[in-house]
Design an enzyme around this catalytic site. Sequence first.
Site, PDB file in Angstrom:
ATOM      1  N   LYS A  15      51.540  25.063 156.299  1.00  0.00           N
ATOM      2  CA  LYS A  15      51.976  25.722 155.576  1.00  0.00           C
ATOM      3  C   LYS A  15      52.034  24.940 154.542  1.00  0.00           C
ATOM      4  O   LYS A  15      52.591  25.966 152.946  1.00  0.00           O
ATOM      5  CB  LYS A  15      53.520  25.159 156.262  1.00  0.00           C
ATOM      6  CG  LYS A  15      54.105  25.338 157.534  1.00  0.00           C
ATOM      7  CD  LYS A  15      55.205  25.010 158.315  1.00  0.00           C
ATOM      8  CE  LYS A  15      55.137  23.417 158.465  1.00  0.00           C
ATOM      9  NZ  LYS A  15      54.424  22.330 159.729  1.00  0.00           N
ATOM     10  N   ARG A  90      63.977  23.535 159.468  1.00  0.00           N
ATOM     11  CA  ARG A  90      63.468  23.382 160.825  1.00  0.00           C
ATOM     12  C   ARG A  90      64.266  23.312 162.250  1.00  0.00           C
ATOM     13  O   ARG A  90      63.563  22.724 163.173  1.00  0.00           O
ATOM     14  CB  ARG A  90      63.279  21.634 160.961  1.00  0.00           C
ATOM     15  CG  ARG A  90      61.748  21.537 160.621  1.00  0.00           C
ATOM     16  CD  ARG A  90      61.597  20.116 160.128  1.00  0.00           C
ATOM     17  NE  ARG A  90      59.981  19.815 160.595  1.00  0.00           N
ATOM     18  CZ  ARG A  90      59.021  19.646 160.060  1.00  0.00           C
ATOM     19  NH1 ARG A  90      59.182  20.143 158.905  1.00  0.00           N
ATOM     20  NH2 ARG A  90      57.644  18.564 160.553  1.00  0.00           N
ATOM     21  N   ARG A 129      42.661  15.789 159.512  1.00  0.00           N
ATOM     22  CA  ARG A 129      43.571  16.136 157.800  1.00  0.00           C
ATOM     23  C   ARG A 129      42.817  14.442 157.491  1.00  0.00           C
ATOM     24  O   ARG A 129      43.336  13.478 157.792  1.00  0.00           O
ATOM     25  CB  ARG A 129      45.416  16.128 158.160  1.00  0.00           C
ATOM     26  CG  ARG A 129      44.878  16.120 156.444  1.00  0.00           C
ATOM     27  CD  ARG A 129      46.779  16.885 157.046  1.00  0.00           C
ATOM     28  NE  ARG A 129      47.512  16.833 157.473  1.00  0.00           N
ATOM     29  CZ  ARG A 129      49.019  17.167 158.399  1.00  0.00           C
ATOM     30  NH1 ARG A 129      49.570  18.325 157.229  1.00  0.00           N
ATOM     31  NH2 ARG A 129      49.795  16.270 158.375  1.00  0.00           N
ATOM     32  N   ARG A 162      47.753  11.106 156.872  1.00  0.00           N
ATOM     33  CA  ARG A 162      48.739   9.813 157.319  1.00  0.00           C
ATOM     34  C   ARG A 162      49.088   9.114 158.086  1.00  0.00           C
ATOM     35  O   ARG A 162      48.195   9.890 159.648  1.00  0.00           O
ATOM     36  CB  ARG A 162      49.647  11.495 157.457  1.00  0.00           C
ATOM     37  CG  ARG A 162      49.873  11.765 155.726  1.00  0.00           C
ATOM     38  CD  ARG A 162      50.589  13.203 155.880  1.00  0.00           C
ATOM     39  NE  ARG A 162      51.349  13.641 156.941  1.00  0.00           N
ATOM     40  CZ  ARG A 162      52.389  14.465 157.089  1.00  0.00           C
ATOM     41  NH1 ARG A 162      52.269  15.841 155.897  1.00  0.00           N
ATOM     42  NH2 ARG A 162      53.424  14.612 157.843  1.00  0.00           N
ATOM     43  N   ARG A 173      54.541  15.363 168.072  1.00  0.00           N
ATOM     44  CA  ARG A 173      55.407  16.576 166.891  1.00  0.00           C
ATOM     45  C   ARG A 173      55.713  17.952 166.931  1.00  0.00           C
ATOM     46  O   ARG A 173      56.254  18.806 166.636  1.00  0.00           O
ATOM     47  CB  ARG A 173      54.392  16.883 165.546  1.00  0.00           C
ATOM     48  CG  ARG A 173      55.353  15.619 164.744  1.00  0.00           C
ATOM     49  CD  ARG A 173      54.163  14.236 163.096  1.00  0.00           C
ATOM     50  NE  ARG A 173      53.679  15.637 163.010  1.00  0.00           N
ATOM     51  CZ  ARG A 173      52.173  15.484 161.710  1.00  0.00           C
ATOM     52  NH1 ARG A 173      51.724  14.844 162.226  1.00  0.00           N
ATOM     53  NH2 ARG A 173      51.986  16.656 161.107  1.00  0.00           N
TER      54      ARG A 173
HETATM   55  P1  AP5 Z   1      48.292  21.671 156.009  1.00  0.00           P
HETATM   56  O1  AP5 Z   1      48.541  22.704 155.494  1.00  0.00           O
HETATM   57  O2  AP5 Z   1      48.757  19.981 155.687  1.00  0.00           O
HETATM   58  O3  AP5 Z   1      49.465  22.220 157.584  1.00  0.00           O
HETATM   59  P2  AP5 Z   1      50.876  21.738 157.732  1.00  0.00           P
HETATM   60  O4  AP5 Z   1      51.786  23.167 158.419  1.00  0.00           O
HETATM   61  O5  AP5 Z   1      51.689  22.014 156.553  1.00  0.00           O
HETATM   62  O6  AP5 Z   1      51.136  21.110 158.476  1.00  0.00           O
HETATM   63  P3  AP5 Z   1      52.204  19.044 158.436  1.00  0.00           P
HETATM   64  O7  AP5 Z   1      51.758  18.172 159.700  1.00  0.00           O
HETATM   65  O8  AP5 Z   1      52.562  18.906 156.915  1.00  0.00           O
HETATM   66  O9  AP5 Z   1      53.695  20.373 158.854  1.00  0.00           O
HETATM   67  P4  AP5 Z   1      54.762  19.043 159.414  1.00  0.00           P
HETATM   68  O10 AP5 Z   1      55.493  19.691 159.542  1.00  0.00           O
HETATM   69  O11 AP5 Z   1      54.234  18.494 160.997  1.00  0.00           O
HETATM   70  O12 AP5 Z   1      54.368  17.326 158.503  1.00  0.00           O
HETATM   71  P5  AP5 Z   1      55.885  17.682 157.284  1.00  0.00           P
HETATM   72  O13 AP5 Z   1      55.610  16.670 156.365  1.00  0.00           O
HETATM   73  O14 AP5 Z   1      56.467  18.229 157.366  1.00  0.00           O
HETATM   74  O15 AP5 Z   1      47.132  21.627 157.253  1.00  0.00           O
HETATM   75  C1  AP5 Z   1      46.542  20.835 158.843  1.00  0.00           C
HETATM   76  C2  AP5 Z   1      45.385  20.322 158.694  1.00  0.00           C
HETATM   77  O16 AP5 Z   1      44.734  22.353 158.932  1.00  0.00           O
HETATM   78  C3  AP5 Z   1      44.431  20.042 157.193  1.00  0.00           C
HETATM   79  O17 AP5 Z   1      43.392  19.413 157.113  1.00  0.00           O
HETATM   80  C4  AP5 Z   1      44.355  21.833 155.941  1.00  0.00           C
HETATM   81  O18 AP5 Z   1      43.045  21.530 155.551  1.00  0.00           O
HETATM   82  C5  AP5 Z   1      43.545  22.033 157.575  1.00  0.00           C
HETATM   83  N1  AP5 Z   1      44.148  23.851 158.017  1.00  0.00           N
HETATM   84  C6  AP5 Z   1      45.350  24.844 156.894  1.00  0.00           C
HETATM   85  N2  AP5 Z   1      44.871  25.902 157.174  1.00  0.00           N
HETATM   86  C7  AP5 Z   1      43.728  26.391 158.220  1.00  0.00           C
HETATM   87  C8  AP5 Z   1      42.655  27.301 157.831  1.00  0.00           C
HETATM   88  N3  AP5 Z   1      43.566  28.563 157.696  1.00  0.00           N
HETATM   89  N4  AP5 Z   1      41.881  27.503 158.999  1.00  0.00           N
HETATM   90  C9  AP5 Z   1      41.290  26.151 159.014  1.00  0.00           C
HETATM   91  N5  AP5 Z   1      41.796  25.079 158.390  1.00  0.00           N
HETATM   92  C10 AP5 Z   1      42.829  24.906 157.917  1.00  0.00           C
HETATM   93  O19 AP5 Z   1      56.841  16.659 158.362  1.00  0.00           O
HETATM   94  C11 AP5 Z   1      56.726  14.868 158.755  1.00  0.00           C
HETATM   95  C12 AP5 Z   1      57.687  14.867 159.087  1.00  0.00           C
HETATM   96  O20 AP5 Z   1      58.328  14.587 157.798  1.00  0.00           O
HETATM   97  C13 AP5 Z   1      58.431  15.343 160.104  1.00  0.00           C
HETATM   98  O21 AP5 Z   1      57.732  15.052 161.458  1.00  0.00           O
HETATM   99  C14 AP5 Z   1      59.578  15.210 159.879  1.00  0.00           C
HETATM  100  O22 AP5 Z   1      59.823  13.413 160.780  1.00  0.00           O
HETATM  101  C15 AP5 Z   1      60.491  14.580 158.600  1.00  0.00           C
HETATM  102  N6  AP5 Z   1      60.993  15.893 158.840  1.00  0.00           N
HETATM  103  C16 AP5 Z   1      59.684  16.748 157.742  1.00  0.00           C
HETATM  104  N7  AP5 Z   1      61.105  17.517 157.328  1.00  0.00           N
HETATM  105  C17 AP5 Z   1      61.698  17.998 158.206  1.00  0.00           C
HETATM  106  C18 AP5 Z   1      63.724  18.535 158.240  1.00  0.00           C
HETATM  107  N8  AP5 Z   1      63.474  19.987 157.551  1.00  0.00           N
HETATM  108  N9  AP5 Z   1      63.708  18.583 159.725  1.00  0.00           N
HETATM  109  C19 AP5 Z   1      64.095  16.818 160.016  1.00  0.00           C
HETATM  110  N10 AP5 Z   1      62.886  16.172 159.831  1.00  0.00           N
HETATM  111  C20 AP5 Z   1      61.941  16.916 158.582  1.00  0.00           C
END
Ligand code: AP5
Length: 218
Positions: A15, A90, A129, A162, A173
């Site tokens: 994402k 979410r 990552r 991270r 997660r």
């Molecule tokens: P990346 O693009 O970083 O993946 P992502 O989907 O953004 O993953 P996140 O871990 O950031 O999502 P998340 O939803 O768990 O975390 P968030 O920060 O929102 O890619 C991942 C890896 O894959 C990278 O190394 C990249 O290079 C590789 N990659 C990408 N595409 C690829 C491809 N096509 N081929 C090969 N490799 C690839 O949330 C963190 C925390 O915050 C949550 O756990 C929660 O506690 C809180 N939080 C955030 N939002 C909310 C909400 N709305 N409500 C409540 N709590 C929330």
Amino acid sequence: MPTYLVMLGPPGAGKGTQAKILSRRLGLPHISSGDLFREHLRSETELGKAARSYIDNGNLVPDDVTIAMIQDRLECPDCADGAILDGFPRTPAQAAGLEEILQDLDEGVDTVLYIDVGDDILLTRLTGRLVCEAHGHIYHEEHRTPEEEGVCDIDGSPLIQREDDNEETVRNRIDVYWEQTSPLIEYYQERDLLVEVNGEQPVNEVTEDMLAAIRGVS
Ligand code: AP5
């Protein structure tokens, strides 16, 4: 007409990677709820202190706090032409919250880009990552390495892991995603807003599929 895109998918689906690219290609701000929370953690705001234990354990921060944070961000002047929402909504309550926020602006969600990736791949992507300390630019220790080890190609800041990218937290997660977030797939399907993209393809192919989908509905 402003454009509001939602990136939906499990942790590690890509994402953030895709939202950053689409933000440059479409000229829309990238709003990542995770990045906003991490900024609050770093600045040790009250919101950051309240959110820390949820984030450290891979659980969701309560809906009311999260919706209020996104509402504040969407009211910023740079969102006048819309935004790309990454990691929000979410839960069904957050989706309803977003609908209300946008209704007040006489707007609505245009497209939900659902990135589908298998759980086994997610684990390898997240535990490998690396992100840059300054702006969260995204790398992977095997698949997307920087030119100089440990240094961001874009802004030269150090690359770090991270804290929530350890195996135990990642597994939680993913479980939380299936329990609390995956109902949004049906929620947006029923509203005819969901476009499914195969997230197991190379990054540029995922982007092209997304752009084709966005053009197809605009
Ligand atoms: P990346 O693009 O970083 O993946 P992502 O989907 O953004 O993953 P996140 O871990 O950031 O999502 P998340 O939803 O768990 O975390 P968030 O920060 O929102 O890619 C991942 C890896 O894959 C990278 O190394 C990249 O290079 C590789 N990659 C990408 N595409 C690829 C491809 N096509 N081929 C090969 N490799 C690839 O949330 C963190 C925390 O915050 C949550 O756990 C929660 O506690 C809180 N939080 C955030 N939002 C909310 C909400 N709305 N409500 C409540 N709590 C929330």
